[in-house]
Design an enzyme around this catalytic site. Structure first.
Site, PDB file in Angstrom:
ATOM      1  N   SER B 373      39.508  36.048   1.889  1.00 51.36           N
ATOM      2  CA  SER B 373      38.523  35.583   0.915  1.00 51.36           C
ATOM      3  C   SER B 373      37.425  34.890   1.710  1.00 51.36           C
ATOM      4  O   SER B 373      37.682  33.905   2.379  1.00 51.36           O
ATOM      5  CB  SER B 373      39.171  34.604  -0.062  1.00 51.36           C
ATOM      6  OG  SER B 373      38.193  34.059  -0.894  1.00 51.36           O
ATOM      7  N   ARG B 374      36.208  35.440   1.651  1.00 54.21           N
ATOM      8  CA  ARG B 374      35.172  34.941   2.551  1.00 54.21           C
ATOM      9  C   ARG B 374      34.501  33.665   2.056  1.00 54.21           C
ATOM     10  O   ARG B 374      33.967  32.916   2.837  1.00 54.21           O
ATOM     11  CB  ARG B 374      34.113  36.021   2.779  1.00 54.21           C
ATOM     12  CG  ARG B 374      34.674  37.162   3.588  1.00 54.21           C
ATOM     13  CD  ARG B 374      33.627  38.196   3.930  1.00 54.21           C
ATOM     14  NE  ARG B 374      34.302  39.422   4.311  1.00 54.21           N
ATOM     15  CZ  ARG B 374      34.100  40.609   3.782  1.00 54.21           C
ATOM     16  NH1 ARG B 374      33.206  40.748   2.838  1.00 54.21           N
ATOM     17  NH2 ARG B 374      34.784  41.649   4.181  1.00 54.21           N
ATOM     18  N   VAL B 375      34.489  33.452   0.745  1.00 56.39           N
ATOM     19  CA  VAL B 375      33.802  32.253   0.245  1.00 56.39           C
ATOM     20  C   VAL B 375      34.718  31.328  -0.548  1.00 56.39           C
ATOM     21  O   VAL B 375      34.344  30.198  -0.836  1.00 56.39           O
ATOM     22  CB  VAL B 375      32.581  32.623  -0.627  1.00 56.39           C
ATOM     23  CG1 VAL B 375      31.509  33.284   0.187  1.00 56.39           C
ATOM     24  CG2 VAL B 375      32.980  33.494  -1.792  1.00 56.39           C
TER      25      VAL B 375
END
Lengths: 130, 510
Positions: B373-375
């Site tokens: 999950s990048r953010v």
């Protein structure tokens, strides 16, 4: 008939040569068809059929079809002609036809534009909105 | 009296019955739900076209001499030479709260037999995504209720998180679990009259799914009481390709209404692989040039413009959000295929589900190494961050060690301990479907594992221990759980209280 991209391109090129000052030159169109029919280039039938379509659409674009329930008086015809010429420019061909099924009013079609002021048109609109 | 009549007559004769200009064309070719129309020189891209008798089309190809349009609905009644009119309107769907609890088609028409949907608001199906100025970073969490996701791959409101995996690996279940979790949270907040809670409404878009699958999802949501907070947009496998192509955009428009009106919404596109296939069909019958795997050149733009509409907007624009959970089905685990790579590159992370894990009984079958999950970590609950910070790394190390340990039996104490911890974490993350967990329960359970309080419990007893511990904490130690929920972080005092509670439970556990 399947019309290839090349045939479309050729027909469009041919069509452009038949246009003189944004108007179709009928003599040039006839000459072009005769030349293609005589030389028979690759895919000539497809070229001619697409050329015919372009001519048909151009004629429709420059033709005003006026339909009315009863015959229009010469004054009314003249008025319509001058109004349409003012809007679409000179060189329009006019065809006046009588269509009792319209009940009343006038329907004018120039290319894809339709002005429907007939009783039949209004009844149809009323029916659709109901 | 006669003057009055004359006045009225004069007024009537003076009234102009304005005749509006209409742009018309004629159908030249019709087939496969696509019509080629000659004329229509004034048609706009994506404009609705009126074929008469209530049949509507959508202008998608504007060419030199003709217009290519897709027909929405039954196209069998349309004949060659038929007149078609432009309407001057873009395709729009009804939006708003009256749609909650309803099942609609791609045009927003009800399919559930519960009568017409009474809403005065309509949104265009195609809309430009919010720009940079309107946006705000993702900071608020979406509690999916799935411990593995909330701990390792946290999702924030406004994020686009892809759910990817082979067929029957539990992709839809993750989406449905998330919807159920939101409904529970919304209902709990309503019961407590908690004004600080921002309800999250859900939209489930079924594209190319079997009708039986859609019916099953509806039944599950109804049984869980989640339907009052959910809109279902269905374009099943028996619907035309045009409707399947439009359904995600319609669902997105419905979600955008919540975002524009300072609310939060979650949209699940199930699934975008079938959406791409439907779009390929539409493009091929429109004779658009095809590219790789016969998909049209703009298939990337198709998905990017759809997913870009998911956003979190700033306070000035209402502070609403639209979270997107697209689903992609892979073939034999191939994430490097055309559509999966496209969507992976568009989204802010992915949850990758593996068939092998699924059949080993690890459900949800989340592959920790490939999921990211990048953010979302910025949006994660602080208590969760404290206990889950090291879990992903520990689990990855466990997988590596477990593979290595298969070749030898002599292991040092440290490796042995890592393996034992890993086994327990894997067990703890196993969760039955449609059974989302509250965030404070997740945090307490993970805290227990991380603080070596489960090390003396046999691996095959972990699930039983976890279930009984959860029951004990939620029924007899509600004060501790309330504190975790309220404080959203583990202070030293709170940790001591929780440790005392778990130790007390362990004394009674058999």
């Amino acid at each position: 008939m399947k019309i290839s991209k090349q045939a479309r391109r050729d027909a469009r090129e041919l069509f452009r040569t038949c246009m003189v000052r944004d108007a179709l030159d009928e003599n040039r169109a006839r000459q072009a068809v005769a030349a293609v029919a005589q030389t028979k280039p690759r895919g000539y039938l497809a070229i001619l059929s697409h050329f015919e379509r372009l001519i048909r659409l151009e004629i429709a674009r420059r033709t005003a079809r006026i339909e009315s329930a009863t015959a229009l008086s010469p004054q009314a015809q003249g008025q319509i002609q001058s109004d349409l010429t003012r809007q679409y420019g000179a060189g329009l061909a006019f065809t006046f036809t009588q269509k009792p099924a319209l009940i009343g009013g006038v329907r004018i079609q120039v290319g894809g534009d339709v002005y429907n002021g007939t009783v039949q048109g209004r009844l149809a609109a009323l029916q659709q909105s109901a | 009296m006669s003057t009055l009549l004359q006045e009225i007559e004069a007024q009537i004769s003076g009234l102009k019955t304005g005749v509006a200009r209409q742009n018309v064309g004629t159908v030249r070719e019709i087939g496969d739900g696509v019509a080629k129309i000659e004329g229509l020189s004034g048609a706009m891209l994506n404009e609705m076209l009126d074929f008469g008798d209530g049949i509507v089309g959508l202008a998608l190809n504007l060419e030199e001499t003709e217009v290519g349009a897709i027909i929405l609905g039954d196209y069998t009644a349309i004949k060659e030479g038929q007149e078609v009119r432009t309407t001057g309107k873009l395709l729009q769907v009804p939006v708003g709260k009256p749609l909650l609890g309803r099942v609609v088609n791609a045009l927003g028409q009800p399919l559930d037999g519960k009568g017409p949907i009474d809403t005065p608001t309509f949104y265009p199906v195609e809309k430009i995504a919010p720009g940079i100025i309107k946006r705000k970073p993702v900071t608020q969490p979406v509690q999916t209720g799935i411990m593995a996701v909330d701990a390792m791959i946290p999702i924030g409101r406004g994020q686009r998180e892809l759910i990817i995996g082979d067929r029957s690996t539990g992709k839809t279940t993750i989406g449905v679990d998330t919807i159920i979790s939101q409904a529970r949270l919304n209902r709990a907040a309503e019961a407590l009259k908690d004004a600080s809670h921002r309800p999250l409404y859900s939209i489930y878009v079924a594209v190319g799914q079997k009708q039986s699958n859609v019916a099953r999802v509806i039944a599950v949501l109804e049984a869980a009481g989640a339907m009052p907070y959910t809109i279902i947009v269905s374009a099943s496998a028996s619907d035309s390709a045009t409707n399947q192509y439009l359904a995600p955009f319609s669902g997105c428009a419905m979600g955008e209404w919540f975002m524009d009106n300072a609310m939060d919404a979650l949209i699940i596109y199930d699934d975008l692989s079938k959406h791409a296939v439907a779009y390929r069909q539409v493009s091929l019958v429109l004779k658009r040039p095809s590219g790789r795997e016969a998909y049209p050149g703009d298939v990337f733009y198709l998905h990017s413009r759809l997913l870009e509409r998911s956003a979190r907007v700033s306070e000035k624009f209402g502070n609403g959000s639209l979270t997107g959970l697209p689903i992609i089905e892979t073939q034999a685990g191939d994430v490097s295929a055309y559509i999966p790579t496209n969507v992976i590159s568009i989204t802010d992370g992915q949850i990758y589900l593996e068939t092998d894990l699924f059949y080993q009984g690890i459900r949800p079958a989340i592959s920790v190494g490939l999921s990211v999950s990048r953010v979302g970590s910025a949006a994660q609950n602080k208590a969760m961050k404290q206990v889950a910070g090291r879990v992903k790394l520990e689990l990855a190390q466990y997988r590596e060690l477990a593979a290595f340990a298969q070749f030898g039996s002599d292991l040092d104490a440290k490796t042995q301990a890592q393996l034992e911890r890993g086994k327990r974490i894997v067990e703890v993350f196993k969760q039955p479907q449609y059974n989302p967990m509250a965030v404070e329960v997740q945090a307490a359970v993970l805290w227990t594992v991380q603080n070596s309080l489960m090390d003396d419990v046999a691996v095959d007893k972990i699930k039983d221990f976890q279930a009984k511990l959860t029951e004990y904490l939620t029924t007899r130690k509600t004060a501790v759980m309330d504190k975790i929920r309220a404080e959203k972080a583990f202070s030293d005092a709170l940790a001591a209280e929780l440790k005392a509670a778990v130790t007390e439970f362990k004394q009674t556990y058999r």
